[in-house]
Design an enzyme around this catalytic site. Structure first.
Site: not given
Lengths: 400, 295
Positions: A120, A208
């Site tokens: 991530y 993101e």
């Protein structure tokens, strides 16, 4: 403002970041053509372009769409048309969309990439420092939000310099945290600093890549991308404003935002009109404490345009879920008399069919009360916030 | 006494010639605020509302001796306005505009670091010392001079807090709106410090807001104060009725800090020894309890 995955990927790829080859498709035929353009042989990924995370774990409301999620792996060209037919026009529900889901209007067709590892990556503003902060986690299947709550120590947080991005030492730190081989260092640096520069150049509020992947040769690749632009900076990014997908936003919220107001919807039956987040939340808390719930609130902020305020009030008055309206205004920048005028012109246009309680305080409050009293409309006036909630709940009970 | 501003504070207004600025500057002048001039680039040498207008803050400071500014410039010009305030070595700048881009605020925060200028806001109603000075847009008619300080991150609830103090039969020493935005200038810690040191403030009402951990930081500061420097603080944070995961405020908060609820904030404040209420209209009863002997 949010943009779609494929749009965000295009932006970050301009900063040297690897992305899988992909094409957007609005029809099954376009999807087939897109796949042919990407590669002669599959497999390909078909990715529903709705603005939500966890699309893969989501499900479609329609039976014809089949049981698989919003992101599908396909191996043959024939399969592409079949799957695209199922997905396009169907409604995808994820943990983030709510039970109503979002309609899939376009699919991003992408080359499938085999990766050794995923992780991530997020860039956010840590407002307590304040600075752009890079978050890295060995996320695997776990939701980053859950990780932030249950084991925050598993997230690496790195404060980035606004002008220079990540330093070589910071890149090394990330490399070690993710247990990557030295051969990934250069690609990791391009990846992190590319994201940082895109964040800065595009006035992002959040960026993101979840997940990013490590290719067999050690290069980093962005397998997803989510970019939120700071609404307050949109005036500097006219090209991005054009990407607004109006189907992504609730109609009333969209309308309100056009007038410069903020609209939020909840599950209850009371519509609130306020001039500030704080007053909205305090009213919601009181309504909840007294056994009812809020349907929506409209924050007219420091609005000074009478016509816009009237249009905003109409958004609440015409919401069929609203069984009572609570108006709490403490005038400062916003003057109470403008709200009073707005209430009257909205009510005369769309009718006032539910109990309405108004409480004014602050600049021009007496003038505002006079305007309402002279209007002869059945408006209930209160002097304090708690009293305004009590009076509304009582009136709603009586009108039942 | 009071904090930050009083009747001797010399104030200039950046962006004085705008419509909203004119409306509020007139009210502030009528209130007795010592506004000594204005700044609008390109309009130097003229007068507005009988006040001299200058091209730059530096000139205005040199000519008028002002040490504080209130900014009515639109959001997109705030960065330049703060730069001028810093270069003019003002003690305090109050920024009313809402909608300042986050990136601009990051740059503004680094400009302020190491300068003598403190910023209040953006997106604040301003600051008012009742009976002495009004900087900003707050409704002056609801304020009464007194001995209770107010510091709030919610503009709209600032007014509610003031009204509650009046209901208790008390008044305000100074009312400070920190601003509703994602990034702000002065915070709870700095403001509480000033209130705790101000001999004319006997208690403080502190209003928090969802987002960030500004309240926790304020509570941490308060907890570590030694008792003789501690004055009672009544705290409130709205937002308990917001369902988990509902998008309000800045989404990045959740992944930076975990989900911080209004209750988490109120718990931190209570743990620090503040008197926490869960209904804004309960503030006046708590104040009455504190000052039942009258003050």
């Amino acid at each position: 403002m949010n943009i779609h995955e494929y749009q965000a990927k295009k932006i970050i790829s301009q900063y040297g970041i690897n992305i899988p080859k992909g094409c957007i498709a609005y029809t099954p035929l376009e999807a087939k053509k897109a796949a042919a353009e990407i590669s002669f042989r599959g497999p390909w990924m078909l990715k529903s372009q709705i603005q939500s995370g966890a699309r893969n774990q989501g499900y479609f409301l329609e039976k014809k769409a089949g049981k698989k999620g919003g992101i599908r792996l396909v191996k043959s060209r024939r399969e592409i048309v079949q799957e695209a037919e199922k997905m396009l026009g169907s409604t995808l529900v994820t943990v983030q969309t709510g039970p109503k889901g979002k309609s899939v209007g376009r699919i991003y067709v992408e080359a499938f990439k085999k990766v050794k590892k995923i992780f991530y990556t997020g860039l956010v503003i840590d407002r307590m420092i304040p600075a752009i902060t890079l978050l890295i986690a060995d996320a695997k299947d776990e939701e980053i939000v859950n990780l932030a709550i249950s084991c925050p120590e598993k997230i690496l947080r790195i404060q980035l310099d606004l002008l220079t991005g990540a330093s070589p030492e910071q890149i090394q730190q990330i490399l070690e945290f993710l247990k990557l081989k030295p051969q990934s260092a250069k690609s990791l640096e391009t990846f992190v600093n590319g994201l940082h520069q895109a964040f800065v150049d595009y006035d992002a509020a959040m960026l993101e890549v979840n997940p990013a992947g490590v290719l067999p040769n050690g290069s980093i690749i962005a397998l997803d991308a989510k970019l939120t632009i700071d609404d307050n900076a949109l005036y500097r990014h006219k090209d991005i404003s054009l990407l607004l997908d109006e189907y992504e936003t609730e109609e009333r919220e969209l309308k309100a935002s056009k007038y410069g107001f903020q609209y939020s919807s909840f599950d209850g039956s009371i519509g609130c009109i306020v001039n500030g987040d704080g007053i909205a939340l305090a009213a919601m808390d009181l309504i909840r404490a007294k056994g009812s719930d809020t349907a929506c609130f409209l924050n007219v902020k420091g609005g000074v345009d009478k016509d816009k305020i009237a249009a905003g009030i109409k958004i609440i008055m015409t919401n069929p879920r609203v069984e009572g309206i609570l108006i709490n205004i403490v005038g400062g920048f916003l003057r109470c008399n403008l709200i009073a005028d707005g209430i009257i012109s909205a009510a005369s246009e769309v009718g006032l069919n539910v109990p309405l309680v108004v409480r004014f305080e602050g600049i021009n409050k007496d003038e505002a009360k006079d305007i309402l009293e002279n209007s002869k409309l059945p408006i209930i006036i209160a002097d304090e916030m708690e009293e305004s909630v009590d009076k509304l709940l009582q009136a709603m009970e009586e009108s039942d | 006494m009071s904090i930050l501003v009083n009747k001797d504070t010399k104030v200039i207004v950046q962006g004085i010639t705008g419509t909203q600025a004119s409306f509020h500057v007139k009210r502030s002048l009528d209130y007795g605020t010592q506004i000594v001039g204005g700044v609008t680039p390109g309009k130097g040498g003229t007068t507005h509302l009988d006040l001299p207008v200058f091209d730059t803050v530096k000139e205005a400071v040199a000519e008028t001796g002002a040490n504080v500014s209130v900014m009515f410039v639109p959001a997109r010009f705030v960065k330049d306005a703060v730069k001028e305030a810093v270069e003019g070595e003002l003690d305090l700048a109050v920024c009313i505009a809402d909608g300042v881009p986050i990136k601009d605020m990051l740059e503004i925060k680094s400009m302020l670091k190491g300068s003598k200028t403190k910023l209040i806001g953006p997106n604040t109603p301003g600051i008012i010392t009742p009976g002495e000075a009004r900087l900003g847009v707050s409704p002056e008619n609801i304020h009464r001079p007194g001995r209770i300080g107010v510091v709030s991150r919610s503009s709209s609830l600032t007014y509610e807090a003031v009204i509650e103090i009046n209901r208790a039969g008390l008044g305000q020493s100074t009312v400070v709106g920190l601003g509703d935005d994602t990034l702000i200038g002065m915070d709870f810690v700095e403001t509480l410090e000033q209130f705790m040191a101000d001999k004319d403030t006997e208690a403080v009402v502190m209003i928090g807001q969802l987002g960030g951990t500004f309240e926790e930081a304020g509570a941490g500061y308060y907890k570590n104060l030694c008792d003789k420097n501690k004055k009672p603080v009544i705290g409130f944070v709205a937002g308990n009725a917001v369902p988990f995961g509902h998008k309000m405020g800045y989404a990045g908060d959740i992944i930076t800090k975990g989900h911080v609820t209004a209750q988490d904030k109120m718990d931190a404040m209570a743990d620090a020894g503040m008197i926490v209420v869960n209904n804004i209209n309960a503030i006046h009863t708590e104040l009455q309890k504190l000052f039942s002997a009258g003050c």
